[in-house]
Structures are given as C-alpha cells and as structure tokens.
Scaffold this active site. Structure first.
Site, PDB file in Angstrom:
ATOM      1  CE  LYS A 149       3.390   2.136   9.569  1.00 38.19           C
ATOM      2  NZ  LYS A 149       4.106   2.757   8.436  1.00 38.19           N
ATOM      3  CG  ASP A 199       6.769  11.451   9.807  1.00 41.05           C
ATOM      4  OD1 ASP A 199       7.094  12.485   9.199  1.00 41.05           O
ATOM      5  OD2 ASP A 199       6.755  10.329   9.287  1.00 41.05           O
ATOM      6  CG  LEU A 202      -1.933  -1.126   1.333  1.00 35.67           C
ATOM      7  CD1 LEU A 202      -2.684  -1.039   2.665  1.00 35.67           C
ATOM      8  CD2 LEU A 202      -2.913  -1.074   0.175  1.00 35.67           C
ATOM      9  N   GLY A 203       2.036   1.189   0.536  1.00 35.75           N
ATOM     10  CA  GLY A 203       2.913   2.349   0.606  1.00 35.75           C
ATOM     11  C   GLY A 203       4.036   2.098   1.578  1.00 35.75           C
TER      12      GLY A 203
END
Length: 774
Positions: A506, A602, A484-485
């Site tokens: 993740k 972030d 997905l990224g």
C-alpha cells in the site's frame, strides 16, 4: 324464604376469602398459607404474605399468581398482620403492634375493601366511590392499565422513578442525580403536556400520553404483542437501580426480562456505593475498591461501597493522587458539587491536589480535555478497557494502587522464571537464525552478505515489521504494475518478495509525519495480531515515500462477492455468517483486547479481505493515527466519508469513539445479509434507501425479504442466524452512540449467547441522508 336466601347470599359475598368484597375488621396474618388470602374475582391476584430472604420476615403484597409482588406496603416479622380497621384505615403492623405502614383513610367513610381483576387494591365508601387505591400509591411496580402520573414515584432503596411535567421519564439516585432519562423524542406542537401520564399496556408497549390521549413517546419490550392473553407484563424498579419490563407466564413460574432502561449496569449511579468501582467479570457487573488505600464498608456486601483506611483530615500535608486508568467517576446532572474545567492530565490532577475541597477528579480522554473535579457527594466509578477516561482520588500517602507485600521466596521465584525465559528465548533465536541461514543458502542460493538486504524467511517469521527500501518494493511489484485496488489512504499493488511470498503493498498518501513518529505508529500496528486481522509484514519510510507491506489475501475484498453479481462469485450463507462473526471479533480485539485501543474509523466491505479459505481479515486498522492532527478533519474525508457507513457523530463534529466503528459495522452487517448497498434505491424499496426499507420489513417480522435474493431459495440458510444478524445490525446503527452495543455484546448477539430487545427505528439514517444531500 326469599328474604332469608337474599340475606344468606349477602353474608357469603362478605366472605373475603372467596369474593371481591373485604369487610371492615378483616385481618391477614403473616404466614405462607395461601388459603388465608384476599383474592380477586378472577383469582389471578391476591393480597397475602410471602417469606423474604431474611428468616422470620414476611413481605405483605398484592401478588400475581400467588408469586409475583406488584404492590407492597412493607415487611413485618412472623407475628405481623395486615388489618382493615373498622375506622376505614388499612394498617400493616408488627408482632409488637407497632405500625409499619398505614393508608391514612381513617374516618373517610370507608365501608369495605376490594381487589380488582387488574390487581388494584382499593378502599370503597358507602357511595361506592374510591377513597384509596394501590394503583394511586405505587411501591416499585407498574402493571398494565395502571396510570402513572406526575407527582407519583416508584422507589427501591436509594433509587426512584419519576415522570416529569415535560413528559420525560427519569431514574434518580437519592432523589437528586438523574442517571437515566427517556426524553420526549417525537414531540409536536399539537401535543399538550399539561398532564402527561405513563401507562404500560398489555401488549408490552410502555407509552407517555399527553392530556388529549396522544402517544408522545414509547418503548417496546422485545416480546411486543406476543401471547397477550397468556402473558402478564409488569415494569419494576429493582434494588440495583435499574428499570425493567418482565413477562410472566400464566402460572407465574417463569419471569423473563424483556426490556431494560440502563443496558450497561455499571452506568447506574451509586451501584457499587461510595468509592466503589464497577467492572465486568465476564458478563456480570462486580464491585471492588479502588486500591489498597481503601477497604470494603461491608466485606459481605461489596455494593455497600468502600472507605478510606486513613481519612484525609488525618494526613494533611501528606496527600497524593491515586490514578485509575480506564476509569470514570460518573458525573450525571445535576451535580452542583462538581466543577468542570478544560485542562490537561497533570493540571487536572494538580488542581485537585491543591484544592482542599476537591477529593476526586475525572479527565475525559476523548479529545475534549474536559476535567471534572468533585467537591462533595458520592463517588461512583466505572472501569472498563473501553472507558476513555482517567480518574484520580485524593488519598493519604503512600499511594498503593497494587499490592506491594510479597514474600522474599516469591520474588526469588519470579526472578528465576525471568532468567529462565531469557535463556530459552536466546537459544531459540540462535536456532532460528541458523535454520534460516541454512534455508536461504540451500533454497535460494544467495550469498550470506545478501541475506539482510533481501529480507528472507528469517525476517518474515519475526513478529516485528521489517524495513524495506523503496527500490526493493518497486522491484518486487514490477514498478507498481498490478493494482489490486485503492482506498482512503492510497492504492494497493501486488508484489512478490525474494522468498517468493506474495504480498500487498500500500502506497500511503497524505502522510507527512517524521520518520521516527511514523515508525512508532507502524510498530504499534505491527504488534497487533489477531486471527481476523491482516498481518503487517513490513514498511518503507524513505524520503517522501511511505509504504506498508501486508500479507496477500487471495480472494480479495468482501465487496467483490457481495455486490459484483455479474462476476458469478456468490458467498453461501455459512461463509457470510463466518465472515460477519470474524469481522466482529477483529473489531472487538482492536477496541478492548489489544494493548493499545484502536478505533478503525473506516469499517466497510472494501476493508474486509478474504483469504483462500474465505476467512475474514480486517485491513487498514490503525492508519487513521498516521494522519497529521492539523489536517485530520480535511484528510479524514477519505477515511470517514465512505458513503453509507458514516456514523452520525462524524457529521455533527462530535468526539469519535469506538462506538463509531460499531455503527459502521452495523451497516456492513446489513449488507452481508442482503447483498445490497445500504444506500441503494430501487422500485422494490419504493425509491427509498434500502436500509430504511429493510427496517420497516424487519419491524413487520419479515426478515426473509431482506436476505440476498440469491439465497432466499437455499434451504441450508439458517433463518435464526439471519434474524439475529439483521436485529444486531439495527442495534449497531442507532443514532445515539450510547444506545449502540459494544463489540463484545455484538459478538454475543451474533452467537446467540444473549437475547436482544427489539431495536427502535435507527432514525439517524434520515439525518445522514440530509447531510449528504446538502
């Protein structure tokens, strides 16, 4: 006949009730009668008395529009008066004849007094020279064209306002503690500051001039340049120790605050008196005592501070330290009575307890380990969930931070409620367990023994993160096939759990924590719940593998809609505003409302995800704490180095606080409005960063050109919201962290609850550009 007419006109000119000239021997008596006043020629200003909040007390003052005091020598009782003596002195006296104030101009050749159209009350000599003037002796107000020079001061109670020889503006408590200073930020070698002066101009700009008349520093009111002919502005030092600029309508009926020196009132030294703690009740600063070891000095006025129930001298050998979390005792320079050390929490407290001269300590919880110990002086406290400090006070035992006096029936009631809640929770858990087993057996045809290993609906419904094996996550993502990224902490893959729930997995990189510490941090992240935060479903900690399992966001990340114009995926204005507000509320929750204050580190469009209804969900919060402390600055390049969102304190290697997230959010906010990267350079922006160009356009009042070109012809766009978002973004990206608003105030700005002053140019942009290019 002509001579007689001339003489008659001369007598009329001496009638102080209707002309500029006020003859010697004139007297004003304390009353509310506006017909008995001395007026300026334009009738805008008058010398008169107005009643105060104290019955029978009157304030003698120069008034604008008969209502707004701009200069005052003091207050008197109902029998008092202001007299222009024949000796040439102006004197304020009480009913008893006692002098309250005097100009000191006796026998200086004064022949009359006058009130100028500027509001300046002055005494003239026979040669028409000024012997004394109110502008030269200000009380607590400065008006337009009134010069304010070194040696003069505004005063209000214990507070004073000064201009230094170096060209800085200072607010002081008790003529010693400087708690606010407007530094000389744009000085140059050509400036000659041998005789600096400060002037408030009619257009709402307050500036410091050097001896040659060059502006070296200035501030603007948020109504700068508006309605100059019909608006009167004045700068006032108020009794709460804050310096403000006000705008008044021509009739003097409506006063509006347009600029304030100390945005956070609790940062004003001594605002709550000695041992008083300032905190916010909603948006209102309130004062309270630290604990039950203290009582108010005046129960009718908490701003007068507190006092110990038992003085330290009366309990030697039986003293303890009262700990106050998220509380800082303000330590502004110069405090010669304050010692500074680098100590841990216990050492900071222990040193103060052992030192007979120390009565309070402050430990900065910002990673610096700095410990302040007060040996004398006033203790002025500030309490807030966002304050990174722990303060301690030396008190006589027993230390009583909270009330321990409870009635026996209240204790029994609490125990009964606890038992009832435990019983209800147990029954609900059993019902949920039975229901989940039935659903699994009927819908998935799984054996009872397989229920635990496949993490079905029962575990997914639990608020605690589930634990997965690496093989299970490998299987549900089909060998980590659909990516997905990727971000600063690793790549993200799509997966489907056994119960057919879509998830985002993740794979963390650079995580070397032990399993126990890793699970502790994951538990903290998993217990953080908010409508606008991505939910953590589970984790994997097996061998060297560290993975996190999140709920799946159907519409992906915000950057795909803002910057991928060729994809045809356009967000309308209503969605953009909702996303900006939802993101702000999520960061506010992380900073101030969850049990553990979390600094995201972030914030960027890639970490703002959108669900099927385009609701904003902030991801990757809390992950910065997973980085090993000895490698944080090396590995944080992935987290903090996202170009275009970097707060200046990262580059300067200064302590990182929640204000760093505010800066990053401000950058994102500008991109939500514009649909362009802040560091984008084009012909339209004259080959400068878009964010630099955008501020210049905003400063010109041209917010519409900053708006995404795809939306500029959309009549449904709310331009008031656009302007608020742009203005809020420039407040968020101010260079100095202290100048940025908290996320709570950012939410209020976006919702239009509070008015915003016009922000200064965020000159940190140039600093960041230079650092990135070096």
């Amino acid at each position: 006949m002509a001579i007689a007419l001339t003489f008659l006109l001369l007598l009329l000119s001496l009638d102080f009730s209707s002309s500029l000239s006020i003859p010697l021997g004139s007297t004003l008596h304390a009353s509310s009668d506006r017909n008995h006043s001395w007026y300026s020629l334009n009738s805008a200003f008058s010398v008169s008395f107005i009643p105060t909040a104290t019955p029978g007390s009157f304030l003698s003052a120069v008034l604008f529009s008969n209502t707004v005091p701009i200069w005052s020598p003091g207050t008197v009782d109902s029998g008092g008066s202001l007299r222009l003596l024949r000796s040439g002195s102006l004197r304020l006296v009480n009913s008893s004849g006692a002098t309250v104030w005097e100009s000191g101009s006796e026998n200086e050749g004064v022949t009359s007094a006058s009130l100028e159209d500027s509001g300046n009350l002055f005494l003239r000599s026979r040669k028409n020279t000024t012997v004394w003037s109110s502008f030269a002796h200000p009380s607590n107000v400065i008006v337009p064209t009134q010069p304010f020079t070194v040696g003069k001061s505004l005063r209000s109670g214990s507070y004073s306002f000064h201009l230094t020889e170096e060209g800085s503006l200072n607010l002081k408590w008790n003529d010693s503690i400087v708690y606010w200073s407007q530094e000389l930020i744009n000085n140059n070698s050509s400036s000659n500051l041998s005789s600096p002066s400060f002037v408030l101009e009619r257009n709402g700009v307050a500036s410091i001039f050097d001896s040659s008349g060059v502006v070296v520093v200035s501030v603007r009111s948020n109504d700068y340049g508006e309605g100059e002919e019909g608006v009167f502005r004045f700068l006032k030092l108020e009794e709460d120790g804050n310096l403000r600029i006000f705008s008044v309508s021509k009739g003097g009926e409506i006063q509006t605050q347009t600029w304030v020196a100390v945005a956070d009132q609790c940062q004003v030294f001594g605002f709550c008196g000695n041992f008083g703690i300032c905190r916010y009740d909603g948006f209102v600063p309130t004062c309270e005592c630290p604990s039950e070891n203290f009582v108010p000095s005046d129960v009718n006025d908490m701003r007068k501070g507190c006092k110990r129930k038992v003085e330290l001298e009366d309990c030697r050998g039986n003293q303890g330290m009262l700990d106050l979390n998220n509380t800082r005792f303000l330590t502004y320079p110069p405090e010669l009575s304050t010692q500074r050390f680098t100590l841990g929490t216990e050492a900071c407290r222990a040193n103060c307890l052992a030192d007979s001269l120390c009565f309070a300590s402050v430990l900065m919880a910002d990673g610096s380990g700095v410990c302040f110990q007060k040996l004398s002086g006033l203790v002025s406290g500030y309490k807030s969930p966002s304050v990174p400090s722990t303060s301690s006070l030396k008190v006589c035992k027993p230390v009583s931070p909270y009330s321990t006096v409870e009635k026996s029936d209240e204790r029994l009631l609490i125990r009964a409620l606890i038992i009832a809640l435990v019983v209800i929770a147990t029954v609900l858990c059993l019902v949920a367990l039975l229901g989940a087993l039935w659903c699994c057996c009927c819908r998935n045809s799984l054996q009872f023994g397989a229920l635990s290993s496949h993490h079905t609906l029962l575990e997914y419904a639990s608020s605690a993160p589930m634990r997965f094996s690496y093989k299970e996550l490998q299987r549900c993502t089909k060998g980590f096939k659909e990516k997905l990224g990727s971000g600063g902490f690793g790549a993200v893959y799509k997966g489907v759990l056994v119960n057919r729930t879509a998830v985002a997995v993740k794979r963390l990189e650079g995580i070397e924590q032990g399993e126990k510490q890793f699970r502790t941090e994951v538990a903290t992240i998993g217990s953080t719940h908010h409508l606008n935060l991505v939910r953590l479903i589970g984790f994997c900690s097996q061998g060297r593998h560290r993975l996190l399992v999140y709920e799946f966001m159907k519409n992906g990340s915000l950057d795909n809609f803002l910057f991928a114009a060729e994809s045809g995926r356009l967000l309308n204005w209503q969605y953009r505003f909702s996303i900006a507000l939802g993101t702000a509320k999520a960061i506010l929750y992380l900073h101030e409302e969850c049990s553990n204050c979390i600094v995201h580190c972030d914030v960027k469009p890639e970490n703002i995800l959108l669900d099927e209804n385009f609701n904003a969900k902030v991801s990757d919060f809390g992950l910065a704490k997973l980085i090993p402390s000895d490698k944080r600055y090396w590995n944080m390049s992935c987290v903090r180095g996202t170009r275009g969102y970097l707060a200046p304190e990262w580059v300067a290697n200064l302590p990182i606080t929640s204000n760093s997230d505010v800066y990053s959010y401000g950058m994102v906010l500008l991109e939500v409005v514009s649909g362009r990267r802040n560091f984008e350079i084009s012909d339209e922006t004259n080959h400068r960063k878009f964010s630099d160009w955008a501020y210049e356009e905003f400063d010109k009042g041209n917010s519409k050109v900053i708006l995404d070109k795809c939306l500029q012809r959309d009549e449904t766009v709310d331009m008031e919201q656009v302007t608020r978002m742009v203005q809020a973004s420039f407040w968020c990206i101010q260079k100095h962290p202290s100048q940025r608003p908290s996320m709570g105030k950012v939410v209020q700005m976006l919702e239009g609850i509070i008015e915003m002053a016009k922000p200064l140019a965020p000159n940190a942009l140039a600093d960041i550009r230079d650092t990135e290019n070096s």
